[in-house]
Motif scaffolding. Structure first.
Motif, PDB file in Angstrom:
ATOM      1  N   ALA A   1      -8.160   6.875 -17.290  1.00 20.89           N
ATOM      2  CA  ALA A   1      -9.562   7.294 -17.255  1.00 20.89           C
ATOM      3  C   ALA A   1     -10.412   6.337 -16.433  1.00 20.89           C
ATOM      4  O   ALA A   1     -11.275   6.763 -15.647  1.00 20.89           O
ATOM      5  N   ALA A   2     -10.164   5.026 -16.584  1.00 22.42           N
ATOM      6  CA  ALA A   2     -10.949   4.037 -15.834  1.00 22.42           C
ATOM      7  C   ALA A   2     -10.646   4.115 -14.341  1.00 22.42           C
ATOM      8  O   ALA A   2     -11.559   4.048 -13.503  1.00 22.42           O
ATOM      9  N   ASN A   3      -9.386   4.258 -13.996  1.00 19.54           N
ATOM     10  CA  ASN A   3      -9.014   4.378 -12.582  1.00 19.54           C
ATOM     11  C   ASN A   3      -9.574   5.663 -11.971  1.00 19.54           C
ATOM     12  O   ASN A   3     -10.016   5.679 -10.818  1.00 19.54           O
ATOM     13  N   ALA A   4      -9.549   6.753 -12.746  1.00 17.59           N
ATOM     14  CA  ALA A   4     -10.108   8.009 -12.255  1.00 17.59           C
ATOM     15  C   ALA A   4     -11.597   7.865 -11.974  1.00 17.59           C
ATOM     16  O   ALA A   4     -12.111   8.358 -10.947  1.00 17.59           O
ATOM     17  N   ALA A   5     -12.322   7.209 -12.885  1.00 19.65           N
ATOM     18  CA  ALA A   5     -13.755   7.016 -12.680  1.00 19.65           C
ATOM     19  C   ALA A   5     -14.023   6.182 -11.427  1.00 19.65           C
ATOM     20  O   ALA A   5     -14.932   6.479 -10.647  1.00 19.65           O
ATOM     21  N   ALA A   6     -13.220   5.142 -11.225  1.00 18.31           N
ATOM     22  CA  ALA A   6     -13.423   4.269 -10.069  1.00 18.31           C
ATOM     23  C   ALA A   6     -13.153   4.996  -8.756  1.00 18.31           C
ATOM     24  O   ALA A   6     -13.757   4.674  -7.722  1.00 18.31           O
ATOM     25  N   LEU A   7     -12.271   6.003  -8.785  1.00 13.61           N
ATOM     26  CA  LEU A   7     -11.879   6.710  -7.569  1.00 13.61           C
ATOM     27  C   LEU A   7     -12.535   8.087  -7.432  1.00 13.61           C
ATOM     28  O   LEU A   7     -12.208   8.853  -6.528  1.00 13.61           O
ATOM     29  N   GLY A   8     -13.447   8.411  -8.346  1.00 10.83           N
ATOM     30  CA  GLY A   8     -14.148   9.686  -8.271  1.00 10.83           C
ATOM     31  C   GLY A   8     -13.274  10.882  -8.589  1.00 10.83           C
ATOM     32  O   GLY A   8     -13.508  11.979  -8.071  1.00 10.83           O
ATOM     33  N   LEU A   9     -12.273  10.712  -9.469  1.00  8.98           N
ATOM     34  CA  LEU A   9     -11.343  11.796  -9.779  1.00  8.98           C
ATOM     35  C   LEU A   9     -11.417  12.229 -11.237  1.00  8.98           C
ATOM     36  O   LEU A   9     -10.538  12.938 -11.730  1.00  8.98           O
ATOM     37  N   THR A  10     -12.471  11.834 -11.925  1.00 13.83           N
ATOM     38  CA  THR A  10     -12.656  12.269 -13.310  1.00 13.83           C
ATOM     39  C   THR A  10     -12.785  13.790 -13.359  1.00 13.83           C
ATOM     40  O   THR A  10     -13.397  14.407 -12.495  1.00 13.83           O
TER      41      THR A  10
ATOM     42  N   LEU B   1       0.721   8.630 -10.658  1.00 15.48           N
ATOM     43  CA  LEU B   1       1.219   9.970 -10.393  1.00 15.48           C
ATOM     44  C   LEU B   1       0.116  11.017 -10.536  1.00 15.48           C
ATOM     45  O   LEU B   1      -0.019  11.932  -9.718  1.00 15.48           O
ATOM     46  N   THR B   2      -0.682  10.871 -11.569  1.00 15.04           N
ATOM     47  CA  THR B   2      -1.752  11.835 -11.833  1.00 15.04           C
ATOM     48  C   THR B   2      -2.823  11.785 -10.761  1.00 15.04           C
ATOM     49  O   THR B   2      -3.229  12.823 -10.211  1.00 15.04           O
ATOM     50  N   LEU B   3      -3.295  10.599 -10.449  1.00  9.49           N
ATOM     51  CA  LEU B   3      -4.447  10.482  -9.553  1.00  9.49           C
ATOM     52  C   LEU B   3      -4.057  10.738  -8.101  1.00  9.49           C
ATOM     53  O   LEU B   3      -4.846  11.326  -7.342  1.00  9.49           O
ATOM     54  N   ALA B   4      -2.863  10.333  -7.697  1.00  7.49           N
ATOM     55  CA  ALA B   4      -2.429  10.662  -6.338  1.00  7.49           C
ATOM     56  C   ALA B   4      -2.273  12.177  -6.188  1.00  7.49           C
ATOM     57  O   ALA B   4      -2.616  12.751  -5.146  1.00  7.49           O
ATOM     58  N   SER B   5      -1.775  12.837  -7.230  1.00  2.71           N
ATOM     59  CA  SER B   5      -1.657  14.300  -7.186  1.00  2.71           C
ATOM     60  C   SER B   5      -3.028  14.955  -7.157  1.00  2.71           C
ATOM     61  O   SER B   5      -3.243  15.942  -6.432  1.00  2.71           O
ATOM     62  N   ALA B   6      -3.966  14.419  -7.926  1.00  2.00           N
ATOM     63  CA  ALA B   6      -5.325  14.958  -7.916  1.00  2.00           C
ATOM     64  C   ALA B   6      -5.959  14.796  -6.542  1.00  2.00           C
ATOM     65  O   ALA B   6      -6.635  15.694  -6.033  1.00  2.00           O
TER      66      ALA B   6
ATOM     67  N   MET C   1       1.234   8.407   2.727  1.00  2.00           N
ATOM     68  CA  MET C   1       0.229   8.728   1.718  1.00  2.00           C
ATOM     69  C   MET C   1      -0.965   7.799   1.884  1.00  2.00           C
ATOM     70  O   MET C   1      -0.798   6.571   1.947  1.00  2.00           O
ATOM     71  N   ASP C   2      -2.165   8.392   1.916  1.00  2.00           N
ATOM     72  CA  ASP C   2      -3.367   7.598   2.104  1.00  2.00           C
ATOM     73  C   ASP C   2      -3.989   7.165   0.787  1.00  2.00           C
ATOM     74  O   ASP C   2      -4.924   6.359   0.782  1.00  2.00           O
ATOM     75  N   PHE C   3      -3.532   7.721  -0.322  1.00  3.40           N
ATOM     76  CA  PHE C   3      -4.118   7.378  -1.615  1.00  3.40           C
ATOM     77  C   PHE C   3      -3.925   5.890  -1.903  1.00  3.40           C
ATOM     78  O   PHE C   3      -2.824   5.353  -1.746  1.00  3.40           O
ATOM     79  N   PRO C   4      -4.973   5.197  -2.351  1.00  2.00           N
ATOM     80  CA  PRO C   4      -4.899   3.726  -2.529  1.00  2.00           C
ATOM     81  C   PRO C   4      -4.207   3.321  -3.833  1.00  2.00           C
ATOM     82  O   PRO C   4      -4.848   2.831  -4.763  1.00  2.00           O
ATOM     83  N   LEU C   5      -2.905   3.498  -3.904  1.00  2.00           N
ATOM     84  CA  LEU C   5      -2.175   3.150  -5.122  1.00  2.00           C
ATOM     85  C   LEU C   5      -2.368   1.693  -5.515  1.00  2.00           C
ATOM     86  O   LEU C   5      -2.446   1.355  -6.694  1.00  2.00           O
ATOM     87  N   ASP C   6      -2.453   0.821  -4.534  1.00  4.37           N
ATOM     88  CA  ASP C   6      -2.574  -0.608  -4.836  1.00  4.37           C
ATOM     89  C   ASP C   6      -3.925  -0.970  -5.440  1.00  4.37           C
ATOM     90  O   ASP C   6      -4.096  -2.097  -5.935  1.00  4.37           O
ATOM     91  N   ALA C   7      -4.881  -0.026  -5.402  1.00  6.61           N
ATOM     92  CA  ALA C   7      -6.193  -0.286  -5.993  1.00  6.61           C
ATOM     93  C   ALA C   7      -6.209  -0.022  -7.495  1.00  6.61           C
ATOM     94  O   ALA C   7      -7.175  -0.387  -8.181  1.00  6.61           O
ATOM     95  N   LEU C   8      -5.165   0.598  -8.019  1.00  2.57           N
ATOM     96  CA  LEU C   8      -5.143   0.917  -9.443  1.00  2.57           C
ATOM     97  C   LEU C   8      -5.027  -0.348 -10.283  1.00  2.57           C
ATOM     98  O   LEU C   8      -4.370  -1.309  -9.905  1.00  2.57           O
ATOM     99  N   ARG C   9      -5.664  -0.299 -11.456  1.00 10.06           N
ATOM    100  CA  ARG C   9      -5.621  -1.428 -12.387  1.00 10.06           C
ATOM    101  C   ARG C   9      -4.947  -1.017 -13.687  1.00 10.06           C
ATOM    102  O   ARG C   9      -4.906   0.162 -14.041  1.00 10.06           O
TER     103      ARG C   9
END
Length: 367
Positions: free
Chosen positions: A81-90, A55-60, A1-9
């Motif tokens: 919501a904050a993590n989504a905004a930082a990753l462009g997934l809002t 789970l939500t953002l990696a799926s998105a 998986m390439d999604f940056p899970l470790d970047a989540l806060r």
């Protein structure tokens, strides 16, 4: 998986090196559900119990759209919501209450297993009642927090249950074939003259925990006809104060969705809903500075399964902000945690009102 899970806060929740925003159970749930998620259309994926959005953002990021999400803590919603905004997934998901709408027509549910069997029973029953006939639930967690009883709960609402191989001390239960669905209903118990209501997962359930019981033994009549029940749980303190003092108005708040639902049921069952406002709030964020004279607090001291002494001081700080000069914060706390120095420093002069073998009740006066 390439999604940056470790970047989540975790922000705005507590953060620290020993408090990660994601873990191996999130990764295993995502891996086990990857094929099923790839076949979904918009709105067919539901995520429940996603701590901070993994789970939500990696799926998105994998292409899922119109994801419906339920998180019990308000800080979890805010972090998502904050993590989504930082990753462009809002805009790829919507936060929902734990009710029929969140589960309606779901074909895949990603679930972080709750520690409470009653909470799991409520979630499983809801999905079985409102999910699609072919709904599949991927329910995962850390093995040290999983029990065989969780399997039994899921089997009570699904025909087939498969258990994955363990990986990095995590495991996933995969449930299919929904049956015997039901909407959650609160448990209800009468304790003395008080009716206590609790949905699955609410702290202490439909009972009065011993710390709250000790606090209630010593609370005086609030001045000025108003009071705040901070971190209200099932609303026991709010309902008790309102029934004891017929002219009193109470604001009760908690960041937990299940606590707020339980508290609303409790105050309604005791006939005081017209004088008790129950709100889902991050501490007292919605309250103005210097706007209250009396606050009662039984502070939580766990982050997940771990004791963390950083939670209560944040509540003390917000209580101090909201109290008027001379206003009182009445607190009950496990005596081993030794909160008095923090209360003195953050709120103001603090005196011990009562102490037993386990708990201490103090009153702090806003300086």
């Amino acid at each position: 998986m390439d999604f940056p899970l470790d970047a989540l806060r975790r922000w705005p929740d507590l953060e620290g090196l020993d408090l990660p925003a994601t873990d191996a159970a999130d990764r295993l749930i995502l891996d086990e559900s990857a094929t099923a998620r790839a076949a979904l259309g918009p709105g067919e994926l539901v995520v429940v119990g996603d701590a901070y959005g993994a789970l939500t953002l990696a799926s998105a990021a994998d292409g899922a759209t119109a994801i419906r999400v339920h998180q019990d803590p308000l800080t979890g919603e805010q972090a998502l919501a904050a993590n989504a905004a930082a990753l462009g997934l809002t805009g790829r998901f919507a936060s929902e209450a734990l009710g029929p709408e969140v589960a309606a027509g779901a074909r895949v549910v990603l679930l972080r297993l709750p520690r409470s069997l009653d909470a799991l029973r409520d979630i499983a029953g809801l999905v079985a009642a409102h999910g699609a006939p072919d709904v599949v639930v991927f329910a995962g967690g850390r093995i040290k927090h999983m029990t065989v009883a969780m399997n039994d709960v899921l089997r009570g609402h699904f025909d087939r249950l498969d258990v994955t191989h363990a990986r990095q001390k995590s495991r996933v239960l995969v449930a299919r074939g929904p049956h015997d669905g039901r909407d959650p209903e609160p448990a209800r118990t009468t304790v003395g003259s008080l009716v206590v209501c609790a949905y699955g997962g609410a702290f202490a359930g439909a009972s009065v925990d011993i710390g709250t019981r000790f606090l209630l033994e010593h609370l005086p009549a609030p001045p000025a006809g108003e009071a705040i029940d901070l971190a209200c749980g099932t609303g026991v303190v709010a309902a008790s104060l309102a029934t004891r003092h017929p002219s009193l108005r109470v604001y009760a708040c908690d960041q937990s969705a299940v606590a707020v639902a339980s508290a609303r049921a409790t105050v309604a069952a005791n006939g005081v809903a017209d004088r008790v406002e129950v709100a889902r709030d991050d501490m007292l964020r919605s309250r103005r500075d210097a706007s209250a004279s009396f606050i009662a607090l039984n502070p939580p001291f766990h982050v997940g399964a771990s004791v963390n002494e950083g939670i209560a001081p944040r509540l003390f700080e917000d209580a101090a902000r909201v109290l008027r000069p001379g206003g009182e914060l009445w607190t009950v706390w496990n005596s081993a945690l030794r909160y008095r120095a923090a209360l003195e420093r953050i709120v103001g002069p603090t005196r011990q009102v009562a102490r037993n073998s386990k708990f201490t009740v103090t009153v702090s006066v806003r300086r």
